[in-house]
Motif scaffolding. Structure first.
Motif: not given
Length: 375
Positions: A77-83, A226-234, A367-370
């Motif tokens: 059962k997959l968890g919510e992956y958007k938002g 901060l920049k690195d975290n934003q680029e690697n939100k996934g 994608y999940v990070g995006e």
């Protein structure tokens, strides 16, 4: 220069650090609890036995990089992956850690190494009261910005004058209104060792004069992270997705294949490090179940990634595949160019038999990070 070997060890260390959270109450535990319920167990069931066996066989036969909806097939059962919420703001200790790591790499030879007021230090400290050890008041790998008042005055002042790499016993009297009754008003002895330090001079040397003070360099490091975290939100939200995902059944073939890959990888690392596999696991703080735990975690990553890719039509083109393989193998810009076939061969030899699956996980993680939202 190919930094693959060192980078792979770093990756394993990160994985091991994450296991503490991912395998306690998260998807890892769900897999662990249901390992016995694989293909052979399904075939023993009666009512839906043929249907389940057919689904399991289909999952077992997936090609490298092939997508598949494991939830639709009844495996999970997959968890919510958007938002998902991505906490991109760096933590203070992470910023301090980054600063001190850079200081360690470019330490000035003409510096006397003695801690001065206002500096940032990393320390270990052991507390005792009347000769009795106080474990709750002791710590390791702690960051202290002297003069900020994050610790009691006697403690911070006691660090001043200690030379990096050395230790000193400091008497500290706690305030009478201290919130810990055991320590309030007491004189406690602290054995303090300075592991590393960062001064204004360090800031100037690292920035070639651009930043004059520790505070200025702190803001610079904060923006970098901060920049690195934003680029690697996934990377920031992936564990949240796994914690909300329930895996009830795993493919016997996937589990067996991944176990072999992880075992071989650890054997390579152990040999390279001059240790046995058991010694290597112990150095990462893991017991004999370490390989099994990482195997379960890896299978979970693949099942989640394949399912999301199947639903969202996510594919990995050759350009992304080649670039990601280079990164996973530790190649940097300017290093020797290699063909995709050469990279695949190297990856299969050192890291795993399913490079396309591993790259697909990276693509879906991105994608999940995006799809996440920054907080």
């Amino acid at each position: 220069m190919n930094k693959g070997n060192s980078k792979k060890i770093i990756i394993i260390c990160i994985v091991c650090a994450l296991l503490g959270g991912a395998l306690i109450g998260g998807v890892g535990v769900m897999i662990y609890n249901d390992l016995s319920r694989t293909e052979s167990d399904k075939k023993e069931q009666t009512a839906d036995s043929s249907k389940d066996a057919e689904e399991s066989t289909e999952a077992d036969q997936l090609g490298d990089g092939e997508v598949y909806d494991f939830e639709k097939a009844g495996f999970m059962k997959l968890g919510e992956y958007k938002g998902l919420e991505a906490a991109v703001q760096p933590e203070q200790d992470d910023i301090y850690s980054g600063m001190l790591a850079e200081a360690e790499e470019s330490e000035s030879k003409d510096d006397d190494g003695i801690v001065r007021d206002g500096e940032l230090v990393n320390i270990d400290f052991a507390a005792s009261l009347n000769g009795k050890a106080l474990e709750d008041a002791s710590g390791e790998d702690a960051y202290v910005r002297i003069g900020k008042g994050e610790y009691i005055d006697d403690f911070e002042k006691g660090i001043i004058g200690i030379k990096k790499g050395e230790e000193k016993t400091v008497d500290c009297t706690f305030p009478k209104d201290y919130d810990d009754e055991e320590l309030a008003g007491k004189k406690v002895q602290f054995l303090i060792k300075v592991n590393n330090r960062f001064s204004d001079k360090t800031a100037q040397q690292l920035s070639k004069g651009k930043y004059k003070t520790i505070d200025e360099y702190y803001e610079y490091e904060k923006q970098l992270q901060l920049k690195d975290n934003q680029e690697n939100k996934g990377d920031l939200v992936w564990d949240s997705l796994k914690e909300e995902t329930e895996i009830t059944t795993v493919s016997e073939v996937m589990l067996s294949r991944t176990t072999e890959d992880v075992t071989n990888m650890y054997k390579n690392f152990a040999e390279m490090s001059g240790m046995t596999v058991d010694e290597l696991l112990e150095s990462f703080g893991m017991g004999e179940e370490g390989i099994s735990e990482i195997t379960q975690d890896t299978v979970a990553d693949q099942m989640i990634a394949k399912t999301i890719a199947a639903r969202e039509g996510i594919a990995v083109d050759d350009a992304y595949y080649l670039q990601t393989l280079r990164e996973l193998l530790g190649y940097e810009e300017g290093d020797e160019e290699k063909t995709l076939e050469e990279l695949e061969k190297e990856y299969k030899k050192d890291q795993g038999s399913r490079p396309k699956d591993d790259v697909l996980v990276e693509r879906v993680r991105d994608y999940v990070g995006e799809q996440s939202k920054e907080i």
